[in-house]
Design a protein around this motif. Sequence first.
Motif, mmCIF file in Angstrom:
data_model
loop_
_atom_site.group_PDB
_atom_site.id
_atom_site.type_symbol
_atom_site.label_atom_id
_atom_site.label_comp_id
_atom_site.label_asym_id
_atom_site.label_seq_id
_atom_site.Cartn_x
_atom_site.Cartn_y
_atom_site.Cartn_z
ATOM 1 N N ILE A 127 -29.349 -4.866 22.976
ATOM 2 C CA ILE A 127 -30.133 -4.222 21.921
ATOM 3 C C ILE A 127 -29.499 -2.886 21.525
ATOM 4 N N ALA A 128 -29.092 -2.130 22.542
ATOM 5 C CA ALA A 128 -28.450 -0.838 22.269
ATOM 6 C C ALA A 128 -27.122 -1.033 21.568
ATOM 7 N N ALA A 129 -26.342 -2.082 21.984
ATOM 8 C CA ALA A 129 -25.004 -2.301 21.432
ATOM 9 C C ALA A 129 -25.058 -2.801 20.004
ATOM 10 N N THR A 130 -26.145 -3.536 19.607
ATOM 11 C CA THR A 130 -26.244 -4.066 18.240
ATOM 12 C C THR A 130 -27.084 -3.174 17.346
ATOM 13 N N ASP A 131 -27.440 -1.966 17.865
ATOM 14 C CA ASP A 131 -28.290 -1.049 17.104
ATOM 15 C C ASP A 131 -29.575 -1.760 16.701
ATOM 16 N N ASN A 132 -30.248 -2.361 17.749
ATOM 17 C CA ASN A 132 -31.514 -3.072 17.556
ATOM 18 C C ASN A 132 -31.367 -4.223 16.553
ATOM 19 N N PHE A 133 -30.224 -4.996 16.763
ATOM 20 C CA PHE A 133 -29.917 -6.142 15.906
ATOM 21 C C PHE A 133 -29.913 -5.748 14.427
ATOM 22 N N SER A 134 -29.178 -4.630 14.171
ATOM 23 C CA SER A 134 -29.078 -4.124 12.808
ATOM 24 C C SER A 134 -28.353 -5.115 11.926
ATOM 25 N N ILE A 135 -28.773 -5.190 10.676
ATOM 26 C CA ILE A 135 -28.169 -6.102 9.713
ATOM 27 C C ILE A 135 -26.716 -5.766 9.470
ATOM 28 N N THR A 136 -26.364 -4.468 9.689
ATOM 29 C CA THR A 136 -24.970 -4.055 9.476
ATOM 30 C C THR A 136 -24.052 -4.625 10.538
ATOM 31 N N ASN A 137 -24.608 -5.023 11.685
ATOM 32 C CA ASN A 137 -23.795 -5.609 12.750
ATOM 33 C C ASN A 137 -23.845 -7.145 12.764
ATOM 34 N N LYS A 138 -24.550 -7.743 11.833
ATOM 35 C CA LYS A 138 -24.669 -9.194 11.785
ATOM 36 C C LYS A 138 -23.397 -9.799 11.211
ATOM 37 N N LEU A 139 -22.821 -10.787 11.936
ATOM 38 C CA LEU A 139 -21.576 -11.434 11.519
ATOM 39 C C LEU A 139 -21.840 -12.711 10.728
ATOM 40 N N GLY A 140 -22.918 -13.355 11.009
ATOM 41 C CA GLY A 140 -23.194 -14.612 10.302
ATOM 42 C C GLY A 140 -24.386 -15.343 10.905
ATOM 43 N N GLN A 141 -24.558 -16.595 10.498
ATOM 44 C CA GLN A 141 -25.714 -17.397 10.953
ATOM 45 C C GLN A 141 -25.184 -18.737 11.451
ATOM 46 N N GLY A 142 -25.535 -19.101 12.655
ATOM 47 C CA GLY A 142 -25.142 -20.387 13.232
ATOM 48 C C GLY A 142 -26.326 -21.317 13.405
ATOM 49 N N GLY A 143 -26.054 -22.452 14.017
ATOM 50 C CA GLY A 143 -27.118 -23.424 14.242
ATOM 51 C C GLY A 143 -28.127 -22.945 15.253
ATOM 52 N N PHE A 144 -27.702 -22.043 16.127
ATOM 53 C CA PHE A 144 -28.614 -21.542 17.160
ATOM 54 C C PHE A 144 -29.166 -20.160 16.820
ATOM 55 N N GLY A 145 -28.868 -19.678 15.614
ATOM 56 C CA GLY A 145 -29.410 -18.372 15.238
ATOM 57 C C GLY A 145 -28.313 -17.406 14.767
ATOM 58 N N PRO A 146 -28.695 -16.150 14.490
ATOM 59 C CA PRO A 146 -27.736 -15.141 13.998
ATOM 60 C C PRO A 146 -26.692 -14.801 15.057
ATOM 61 N N VAL A 147 -25.494 -14.387 14.545
ATOM 62 C CA VAL A 147 -24.399 -13.933 15.404
ATOM 63 C C VAL A 147 -24.143 -12.453 15.086
ATOM 64 N N TYR A 148 -24.078 -11.603 16.165
ATOM 65 C CA TYR A 148 -23.949 -10.149 15.984
ATOM 66 C C TYR A 148 -22.663 -9.630 16.623
ATOM 67 N N LYS A 149 -22.157 -8.556 16.011
ATOM 68 C CA LYS A 149 -21.038 -7.802 16.605
ATOM 69 C C LYS A 149 -21.633 -6.688 17.456
ATOM 70 N N VAL A 150 -21.096 -6.527 18.683
ATOM 71 C CA VAL A 150 -21.609 -5.484 19.576
ATOM 72 C C VAL A 150 -20.463 -4.594 20.022
#
Length: 552
Positions: free
Chosen positions: A510-533
């Motif tokens: 949570i801390a590494a993705t800035d609370n799953f910030s949209i700016t860190n979102k890489l894309g959307q997969g079959g199992f859900g969003p993918v984030y950069k941390v």
Amino acid sequence: MMNPAKGNTSLLLLSLLLVCPICISLDTITPDQPLKDGQFLHSNQKTFALGFFSPGSSSHRYVGIWYNQISEQTVVWVANRDTPLKDTFGVLSINGKGNLVLHTQNETTPIWSTDVSFSVSSTNNSMAKLLDIGNLVLVQQDSQRVTWQSFDYPTNTLLPLMKLGLDRRTGLNRSLTSWKSKDDPGIGNYSFRLVPTGYPQTSLYMGQTLLWRMGFWNGVTWSGVPQIASKFFKASFVNNQDESTIMYSIIPNLPTKVIVKMVVDESGIVERSLWQETTWVEYWSAPQELCDKYLNCGPNSYCDPHNEVIFKCKCFPGFEPKSSRDCIKEKEGVSMCNNGEGFVKLAHTKLPDTSTAHANMSLSMKECERKCLRNCSCMAYASANVSEGGIGCLTWHGDLVDTRIFPILGQDLYIRVDAVVLAQYAKKNGLTQKKRMLAILGVSVAVMFLLIVSVVYCFVMKKKKEKRHNTYSYSVDSTLQYFEDSPSRRDLDGTRRNSNFPLFDLRTIIAATDNFSITNKLGQGGFGPVYKVLIEYEFVVHNWASPNNSPS
């Protein structure tokens, strides 16, 4: 038979005595002990030396005094300025009348003499010695009374403790005169002297033509050169029934020995120099500027060095231009005698020529103003001494001449104007004061406005920061609480123990993705969003589901 070795030694000593009289040094000159060319008279601490010298490329011989402990021979006094010796057979001795005389070995007629009148009983009682201040004195050996001194007859150099000006008891007026050239110490064209008429002031002349006024001593500096104040010396001015003189002395208890001199050179420049290690360094000289020239502007005008391009000379208040350098009254015939007149201040000035000014050192500035106002012929007034907030009164009763403006310092000159001009300047000063007050008020309001804006901005930003922090804390705490109780957590604990891959707890992610910030979102997969941390270094975790999806 003579021993050849002893004979050679005697011959060598005789030769040295013949060719090296320079080795002989004296401390006094007496009737029985004259000073010959090649010998020296030294002061007690050997600060100065007196002897025979040839200046520059000249072969003529003169008797002079110079600094003994610096590498460059700097002559500060010359006895026979206009009567040089043509050979090296000069002798300086005490004659039968008790005077110090200069002559050649083959002649008894003196080339130069102190020419003092003595009583018969004291003719053989004279002795000459050189003091450590550079003063050659003729004294009576029994009483030690000084009967003559070189300080009373300066040449081109003013030394510390040497007086310049008039001794009213004897009529002796000491002044500096330039050399004719660097090779000829004869009396040159330029002189620097204290003029005792009016309120005494020092001035530079070429012959009888006044070139530049140094001005009077105003208690702090010379009125014509406010920048001459020095950390090395202090000046004094005496003006009473006995004398009108100036003198400067080295400030006592300086950390190092200071050697300074003031010279009028052969080109008509007055300069002060300081000896530094191996050479003289000039730290002030005059005249330099166009405004320094005497009467560069006409009567009742002043020279402004910042106005030379368009109109060099400006008129005093109450006067208007007649030509490029002369001014006349704006309204001829308007009375300035008990008719509502007053004074307008002109700041930063070199005060007008004081040779015709009246002085009263017992008056304050207020008393000086009243005195000038009562006398209808008084055209201006100023302080004679500014060292104590303004004491002493100078008044002028005719045309004001040779005045200039300085960028800084200088003195206040109060000029008499009629009632009309006084009202104009009062209105002008009132408008200026009003503009100044408005400017100050405007700046104050602007500063206050900026201060208020800054405070409000800081308050708003602080509130936004607190709100963002509270929202973030709530999101993290809710997610953690959800995950702590979920089956995924229990499955993850079991997987962590059996996995070869690095695993991170949800709090770290949570801390590494800035609370799953949209700016860190890489894309959307079959199992859900993918984030950069970012955990200590940039590390991308693929296919890591959000708390709303089951982890793969």
